[in-house]
Motif scaffolding. Structure first.
Motif, mmCIF file in Angstrom:
data_model
loop_
_atom_site.group_PDB
_atom_site.id
_atom_site.type_symbol
_atom_site.label_atom_id
_atom_site.label_comp_id
_atom_site.label_asym_id
_atom_site.label_seq_id
_atom_site.Cartn_x
_atom_site.Cartn_y
_atom_site.Cartn_z
ATOM 1 N N TYR A 186 0.839 -1.207 0.000
ATOM 2 C CA TYR A 186 0.000 0.000 0.000
ATOM 3 C C TYR A 186 0.871 1.252 0.000
ATOM 4 O O TYR A 186 0.532 2.257 -0.600
ATOM 5 N N ALA A 195 2.379 1.445 -3.625
ATOM 6 C CA ALA A 195 1.400 1.761 -4.673
ATOM 7 C C ALA A 195 0.822 3.160 -4.525
ATOM 8 O O ALA A 195 0.528 3.824 -5.510
ATOM 9 N N GLY A 196 0.682 3.615 -3.288
ATOM 10 C CA GLY A 196 0.102 4.936 -3.072
ATOM 11 C C GLY A 196 -1.410 4.896 -3.082
ATOM 12 O O GLY A 196 -2.027 3.875 -3.407
ATOM 13 N N PRO A 197 -2.031 6.035 -2.737
ATOM 14 C CA PRO A 197 -3.485 6.046 -2.565
ATOM 15 C C PRO A 197 -4.288 5.895 -3.854
ATOM 16 O O PRO A 197 -5.408 5.414 -3.819
ATOM 17 N N ASP A 198 -3.713 6.293 -4.988
ATOM 18 C CA ASP A 198 -4.492 6.274 -6.229
ATOM 19 C C ASP A 198 -4.280 4.949 -6.971
ATOM 20 O O ASP A 198 -3.916 4.934 -8.146
ATOM 21 N N SER A 199 -4.481 3.858 -6.260
ATOM 22 C CA SER A 199 -4.180 2.553 -6.878
ATOM 23 C C SER A 199 -5.403 1.668 -6.922
ATOM 24 O O SER A 199 -6.373 1.878 -6.200
ATOM 25 N N THR A 200 -5.304 0.661 -7.750
ATOM 26 C CA THR A 200 -6.394 -0.314 -7.824
ATOM 27 C C THR A 200 -6.002 -1.549 -7.022
ATOM 28 O O THR A 200 -4.821 -1.759 -6.732
ATOM 29 N N GLU A 232 -3.413 -3.579 -8.808
ATOM 30 C CA GLU A 232 -2.033 -3.083 -8.708
ATOM 31 C C GLU A 232 -1.417 -3.476 -7.367
ATOM 32 O O GLU A 232 -0.259 -3.890 -7.296
#
Lengths: 320, 645
Positions: free
Chosen positions: A36, A39-44, A47
């Motif tokens: 997490y 990947a960062g907050p704008d991930s699916t 991903e």
């Protein structure tokens, strides 16, 4: 003696297994993992899954721990999940900071604890004893971060004698190096010297009631000579024990002090890794700290023997 | 001081050399091959800049730091010094050339031909050309590489080499934000790395670009060090020899490092410290206007939040102004929509704070409302949570606070396991793609579960609308619809602050949240932290002893008056003790700062001497009182001294 060392080493092995396993499982209990973070907050979800797969985070926690353990046995602490560098390299690069901070803070603690402990023990209940004890407890009550900021204000901003933050390596000059560590070491020492002083005071009061001290007094030996030559050594056993625990604890780095003074030590590395769920780095730091802790305490045991012939005899006889 | 006020200090070459080439919609301009810098008369070369940041640096390769190559502000600032993009945005939102010279859109609006700057070399000597650009983009576009930042540039289908200095970006559909996103320095994707460094696998830790500074060293003890690139293509830049970035995680001690003179520039995000720095004459604070917003996600899939009345009640209860004041110390702008403070939308339908309306809506709903609120477990997060909890309580909503660390919160949101969660809309050059990903009903990153046919249609049309005015209006329509349907609540706008010592000059800004230090220089004579004295009563003709001194008559009388100890205190509380001695020396002592003995000279009824500053004592008729004037650079003042131990 050899038997004793072997026994200690066996104990070290079990302690290491227990501590690293408990840490590994505890960090796993925390919500979220390194995927997490990467990947960062704008991930699916897909991903995240791909990253977890790449990092091996999908495996069962026991399997992951055992994998890590087997690698460690081969001398490989693994790679950081976030910084993508070798864990061992990261620890080694921060070791000088931690060790220097430890040595300096312990020296400062002893410089405060021994004279004040001896003075208070010499005249227990006197005005000086009460004043020193009250001041010491007052200092102990001040949180480390408050102490750190206060010292920065006095010595960096107001007097401009010492740097507020950062670390200068020895390569930058011994003076700059010590200057950069004085404030953080002093911040630690201001808290750590109090228990040392208290135990020394208490042990010394008992020692000063021994017959051989009475003998020394009756021989007319000067008080400082009696205190430092005859009474200090036998009164130091508890002091050494506490000191050993403090050193072991400081090997793990003083997270708050390292953060306030921006020192790149083991403590800051560990806390950053916990926040980032960088398991490999957390485990590496914990392993290092545990080994250091056990070794220091082993050294303390050996020091007992050096300080007290009765214990030395017990050890040699195999009763220790 | 805002960045805008510094605009005149930016080397004009960056803007001056631009020629409009007919893509007026984006304000794109071309640039001549050589872009000489018009050097300001005052700017100076040399020196080292010390920068204190909150967060560390995790790598410079697109596959290195994670987060899809999205950079935090300090990382973006550092990266900007080493690597360069094809284009940048200036303060007015115009696209200016960097490694790209011009961009021409094809007739069908589905391909951009970009001319590249020639005679540019990477720091490792590799030439910058079309191959470097194509290789960099192919790594990102290759589906086998699973690059998580791919979705930001999803409309780019391929990047092809046209000739050695021309590349073609082929788009899946006409995509108006293309150039603005290609200029967005918060994404690592837009920076062109050295192909050799990428191939050798060293770029992540030891980045190689074409920028004004070269990577030198990254160590936990010495910091991240970049040194001047003497062969930089933009002649005359940079001014500084070296910049050292140090990670100073604690806000208070970072600020203390600036005051103590250890740091020249620091990042700040605590309201009290920003206000302190703002008031201090020795520092300049700069802020960059960002876009996006600090928000609260509302999970519209979960009852009772699937009901518009509850969501609107929460929006009316939300007291953004108070939150900005309490949690952020008043440093953030008020957010009326996610497009940023510079983006104006008339009648934005923002639900103003109104507890009465909120109560009415909850009463209309008629059922108990119990919801959870995921927020950060930091002290600021707790303030945010508790404030909203109180507001909710006053309208009859039971808000359960769930403090979590960042990745725990991200995990819960990604699993859609939340009612409300603090979140943020990133600051980017164009919000179209981000809004599409966040609010389109088919988007996998639509965490709120918002589903509206009208919104989908608007999001789709902004994607391909090439007319800038029409597209702006569509984006405003999207903002209005968001404010009406309330899938999110606003907690504040986004803004980034730095504080710099007065000796640091010409820190110019660029669009977004990054700070451009490439043009900065240090005024080495400006080392003084003495603040401008506001109460100068009189000024002597000169602070230097006249040479030769023609007036010797009263020397002995003056000397008799001054001999002995004098004490004074300046307006900032610093105490001084000066001891004038028979042997024509004076012992200077400032509490905690200075202790030195210097000679003094008497001339024309005045006593001249020099410590850190030039000093002139003027003994008056009162034998126990004396004024001593001081001067350093162009700052001067007066301190009254009194005789006695």
């Amino acid at each position: 003696m050899i038997k004793l060392i072997a026994k200690k080493l066996l104990r070290l092995f079990f302690i290491l297994i227990a501590v690293t396993a408990i840490t590994f499982f505890m960090v796993n209990l925390l919500p979220g993992d390194a995927a997490y973070n990467i990947a960062g907050p704008d991930s699916t979800a897909e991903e995240i899954e791909n990253i977890r797969k790449d990092l091996g985070l999908n495996e069962n926690v026991v399997v992951r721990y055992l994998n890590w353990l087997f690698k460690v046995v081969k001398g490989d602490l693994g790679e950081s999940l976030l910084a993508r560098g070798l864990v061992s390299r990261a620890i080694v690069s921060r070791l000088p900071v931690t060790i220097e901070l430890l040595v300096l803070s312990v020296l400062l603690s002893l410089m405060l604890a021994i004279p004040f402990g001896v003075i208070c023990a010499y005249k227990p209940g006197s005005l000086i004893d009460k004043a020193v004890s009250s001041t010491a407890f007052g200092m102990m009550a001040v949180p480390v971060f408050v102490m750190g900021i206060a010292l920065i204000y006095i010595f960096s901003i107001h007097l401009r004698w010492l740097p507020a933050t950062g670390f200068s390596p020895i390569s930058a000059g011994i003076f700059a190096n010590i200057k950069s560590l004085l404030l953080p070491a002093f911040t630690i020492a201001m808290v750590e010297w109090v228990p040392l002083m208290r135990v020394l005071r208490s042990d010394m009061i008992t020692t000063l009631q021994e017959n051989y001290i009475l003998m020394a007094r009756s021989k007319g030996l000067p008080a400082p000579y009696i205190l430092f030559r005859h009474a200090l050594q036998p009164s130091s056993l508890t002091l050494i024990t506490i000191l050993g625990l403090q050193i072991g604890h400081l090997f793990g780095g003083s997270m708050i002090v390292e953060t306030i003074f921006a020192l790149p030590g083991i403590g800051r590395l560990l806390i950053g890794s916990i926040f980032g769920r960088d398991y490999a780095m957390v485990q590496g730091c914990i392993l290092f700290t545990t080994i250091a802790y056990v070794i220091v305490n082993f050294a303390v045991d050996m020091l007992y023997a050096f300080l007290d012939p009765r214990i030395r005899k017990q050890m040699v006889d195999g009763h220790g | 001081m805002s960045f805008n006020t510094l605009k005149h200090l930016i080397p004009v070459a960056w803007i001056k050399c631009c020629l409009l080439i007919g893509v007026a919609a984006f304000g794109l301009c071309g640039c001549s091959q050589d872009a000489p810098v018009s050097k300001s008369k005052m700017s100076k070369y040399g020196g080292t800049l010390h920068v204190g940041t909150e967060t560390g640096f995790y790598g410079f390769d697109i596959f290195g730091p994670g987060k899809g190559g999205e950079l935090n502000p300090s990382m973006a600032t550092l990266n900007n010094l080493i690597q360069e993009p094809l284009f940048r945005l200036d303060l007015s939102g115009n696209i200016i050339p960097v490694l790209g010279l011009s961009a021409i859109l094809s007739d069908n609006n589905r391909a951009w031909d970009i001319k590249l700057r020639q005679s540019v070399f990477f720091h490792d000597g590799t030439p910058f050309n079309a191959d470097a650009v194509v290789l960099h983009w192919q790594r990102q576009l290759d589906p086998d590489n699973h690059f998580t930042g791919r979705k930001i540039f999803q409309a780019i289908q391929a990047v092809e080499k046209v000739d050695d200095y021309t590349v073609r970006f082929v788009l899946e559909f006409p995509w108006p934000p293309f150039l603005k996103l290609l200029s967005d320095e918060s994404y690592l994707s837009v920076f062109i790395p050295s192909p050799r460094a990428v191939k050798e696998g060293t770029h992540n830790g030891a980045p190689v670009g074409t920028g004004p500074f070269k990577f030198f060293k990254d160590s936990p003890t010495d910091g991240f060090i970049v040194v001047k690139n003497h062969d930089y293509w933009q002649k005359g830049l940079p001014y500084l020899d070296k910049i050292i970035f140090r990670v100073l995680p604690d806000h208070q001690s970072r600020y203390a490092s600036l005051i103590a003179g250890q740091m020249d520039v620091i990042y700040l995000d605590r309201g009290n410290l920003i206000q302190k720095a703002d008031k201090a004459p020795s520092f300049f604070t700069h802020h960059a206007k960002g876009s996006g917003a600090e928000i609260v996600l509302i999970n519209m899939r979960k009852p009772p939040l699937d009901d518009i009345r509850v969501r609107r009640a929460l929006a009316f209860a939300n007291y953004q102004k108070q939150e900005i004041k309490l949690a952020y110390g008043g440093i953030l702008p008020f957010a009326r929509h996610p497009l940023g403070e510079a983006f104006e939308c008339v009648n934005d339908a923002y639900p103003e704070h109104d507890l009465e309306k909120a109560r009415q809506l909850i009463a209309d709903y008629g059922k108990p409302v119990i919801i959870g609120y995921l927020h950060s477990n930091t002290s600021r997060g707790k303030v945010i949570g508790e404030l909203f909890q109180q507001l909710c309580k006053s309208i009859g909503v039971d808000l359960k606070l769930i403090p979590l660390p960042a990745n725990g919160q991200i995990m819960r949101v990604l699993k859609r396991d939340f009612h409300l969660a603090t979140w943020r809309i990133l600051s980017v050059n164009d919000h179209g793609p981000q809004l599409y990903r966040s609010f389109h009903s088919k988007s996998p990153t639509n965490f709120t579960g918002y589903s509206s046919t009208l919104m989908d249609a608007l999001l789709q049309s902004q994607r391909t609308e090439m007319g800038p005015e029409i597209r702006k209006e569509i984006l405003c329509d999207i903002a209005r619809l968001i404010n009406k349907d309330v899938p999110i609540l606003y907690r504040g706008g986004r803004r980034r602050y730095i504080a710099a010592s007065e000796k640091v000059k010409n820190i110019s800004d660029i669009a977004g949240l990054t700070v451009n230090m490439a043009t900065a220089w240090i005024d080495s004579e400006k080392k003084s932290r003495i603040k401008t004295h506001k109460t100068v009563q009189k000024v002597v003709d000169s602070f230097d002893c006249p040479d030769p001194c023609k007036d010797f008559e009263d020397t002995d009388v003056i000397k008799a008056k001054i001999l002995g100890t004098w004490k004074g205190m300046d307006d900032w509380g610093a105490k001084y003790k000066f001891i004038f001695k028979e042997d024509n020396t004076v012992r200077l002592h400032k509490t905690g700062r200075m202790k030195k003995t210097v000679p003094y000279e008497i001339c024309s009824s005045k006593v001249y001497f020099q410590g850190r500053v030039k000093l002139v004592a003027t003994p008056g008729t009162d034998k126990n009182k004396m004024e001593i004037q001081w001067k350093r650079d162009d700052i001067q003042g007066v301190v009254v001294f009194f005789k006695g131990d």
